[in-house]
Scaffold this motif. Structure first.
Motif, PDB file in Angstrom:
ATOM      1  N   GLU A 125       0.833  -1.206   0.000  1.00  0.00           N
ATOM      2  CA  GLU A 125       0.000   0.000   0.000  1.00  0.00           C
ATOM      3  C   GLU A 125       0.866   1.253   0.000  1.00  0.00           C
ATOM      4  O   GLU A 125       0.577   2.218  -0.716  1.00  0.00           O
ATOM      5  N   ASP A 128       2.417   1.765  -3.437  1.00  0.00           N
ATOM      6  CA  ASP A 128       1.477   2.328  -4.411  1.00  0.00           C
ATOM      7  C   ASP A 128       1.486   3.849  -4.360  1.00  0.00           C
ATOM      8  O   ASP A 128       1.433   4.522  -5.396  1.00  0.00           O
ATOM      9  N   HIS A 154      -2.132   6.302  -7.903  1.00  0.00           N
ATOM     10  CA  HIS A 154      -0.934   6.298  -7.067  1.00  0.00           C
ATOM     11  C   HIS A 154      -0.933   7.453  -6.072  1.00  0.00           C
ATOM     12  O   HIS A 154      -0.638   7.249  -4.885  1.00  0.00           O
ATOM     13  N   ALA A 158      -4.777   5.444  -3.881  1.00  0.00           N
ATOM     14  CA  ALA A 158      -4.122   4.547  -2.922  1.00  0.00           C
ATOM     15  C   ALA A 158      -4.125   5.143  -1.517  1.00  0.00           C
ATOM     16  O   ALA A 158      -4.200   4.409  -0.524  1.00  0.00           O
ATOM     17  N   MET A 327      -5.067  -1.013 -10.204  1.00  0.00           N
ATOM     18  CA  MET A 327      -4.034  -1.783  -9.518  1.00  0.00           C
ATOM     19  C   MET A 327      -3.348  -2.744 -10.481  1.00  0.00           C
ATOM     20  O   MET A 327      -2.125  -2.903 -10.439  1.00  0.00           O
ATOM     21  N   ALA A 330      -0.994  -0.780 -12.534  1.00  0.00           N
ATOM     22  CA  ALA A 330       0.181  -0.406 -11.746  1.00  0.00           C
ATOM     23  C   ALA A 330       1.150  -1.571 -11.616  1.00  0.00           C
ATOM     24  O   ALA A 330       2.368  -1.403 -11.737  1.00  0.00           O
ATOM     25  N   ARG A 331       0.618  -2.770 -11.399  1.00  0.00           N
ATOM     26  CA  ARG A 331       1.490  -3.939 -11.265  1.00  0.00           C
ATOM     27  C   ARG A 331       2.177  -4.262 -12.589  1.00  0.00           C
ATOM     28  O   ARG A 331       3.339  -4.650 -12.619  1.00  0.00           O
TER      29      ARG A 331
END
Length: 348
Positions: A125, A128, A154, A158, A327, A330-331
């Motif tokens: 977390e 992020d 982000h 988050a 998410m 982002a990954r």
């Protein structure tokens, strides 16, 4: 050389060894100085939640200040790339130390140590959020709407998720965490819409390049008088998305306890009003920084009380961009850079 068998490890210390009351006092000063809107809304929480919100805010504010070379949001400096990347690396190292229960010699990071221990905030977390600072450090700019929304995830979505956990929402309650993310996304989109001129002065632009091309808006010309009509249309498009996320967040607040719901809806009202003022100002929205007055904020607190009693209806249109999709994006963008952990003097 010292044998590894006799190296003394610093023991884990909640709050970095500082007294919790002292951390809370300093965190309260930070939010009072850094955000009048969030400071006012935070007073509606019960004491335990309020203090945890302050502790988390202090970390967020300090990270932002370190990354931009500023003090509570004042006057972003134009830093060279190497300096900015070093600042982000410092944020990563201090945050990891805090999550490991180690003292950091930075009050805001020790505050994060305290609140993360109390609310089970995780490294993922925190990463992020930090990744938003890393994107700015890279000179990154959004090409597509999806890029814009990933950035907003982000730097704000988050944070909304972490704030929800601070309010006691379970990490397994994905529906409520999704709605908390929506609120952060709405806030950030309003921030971007309001701060076009300030960002331009700092050499930044968060309006997607594809949007600008579609509007025949030449790069770097967005604030020129002859292109204000295109800029107004693009900002209105951004605010349309913000309002969809705000509506979803309001609906999600129905599942919170009353005082939490009241605080969330008050903050949503204040930020929503800023967005509406930007929209109403049209081409003059960036002649000066738009804000809401103290009396207006109190009015939104009163309205938030009524809204908290009534509850919010389900949105007619749900946002296209979800916490899950953001998410995933982002990954896919890759993990944060590795953090070389150099022992501090008290560890040797």
């Amino acid at each position: 050389m010292v044998s590894s068998s006799i190296i003394r490890q610093t023991p884990r210390q909640v709050g970095g060894g500082r007294e919790r009351a002292a951390l809370v006092r300093q965190a309260k000063k930070s939010i009072t100085r850094g955000s009048k809107s969030f400071s006012l809304a935070s007073k509606l929480f019960d004491r335990a939640t309020r203090e945890r919100v302050w502790l988390l805010y202090a970390w967020c504010r300090r990270c932002d200040d370190i990354a931009d070379g500023q003090d509570h949001g004042a006057s972003i400096l134009k830093l060279d790339d190497a300096t900015t990347k070093q600042r982000v690396l410092a944020i990563r190292i201090l945050t990891e130390r805090a999550l490991q229960g180690q003292p950091t010699a930075e009050l805001a990071f020790d505050a994060f140590n305290q609140v993360s221990a109390e609310c089970r905030l995780t490294q993922e977390e925190a990463n992020d959020v930090i990744e938003g600072f890393a994107l700015d450090a890279q000179g990154w700019r959004p090409r597509t709407e999806e890029d814009l929304m990933r950035y907003c995830f982000h730097v704000a979505g988050a944070v909304g998720v972490m704030m929800a956990k601070v309010m006691g929402v379970s990490g397994e309650d994905h529906e409520t965490l999704d709605r908390a993310c929506d609120l952060g996304l709405a806030f950030q989109l309003v921030n971007i819409a309001r701060d076009v001129s300030d960002d331009d002065a700092a050499g930044r632009c968060y309006i997607p390049l594809e949007w600008q091309a579609e509007a025949d808006l030449p790069p770097g010309m967005r604030l020129r008088p002859e292109y204000r009509e295109q800029l107004v249309a693009l900002v209105a498009r951004m605010l349309d998305i913000a309002e969809q996320h705000e509506a979803a967040a309001r609906f999600g607040a129905n599942g919170l306890r009353f005082r939490q719901r009241w605080a969330v809806l008050s903050a949503a009202g204040i930020y929503g009003a800023i967005g509406r003022k930007v929209r109403a100002a049209g081409p003059h929205a960036w002649d000066h920084r738009i804000h809401t007055s103290a009396w207006s904020k109190l009015g939104f607190v009163a309205r938030g009380f009524v809204d908290a009693i009534r509850g919010a209806p389900e949105p007619e249109v749900w946002p296209k961009h979800t916490r899950g999709s953001l998410m995933t994006a982002a990954r896919m963008a890759g993990p944060p850079a590795p953090m070389p952990m150099t022992p501090l003097p008290d560890e040797a």
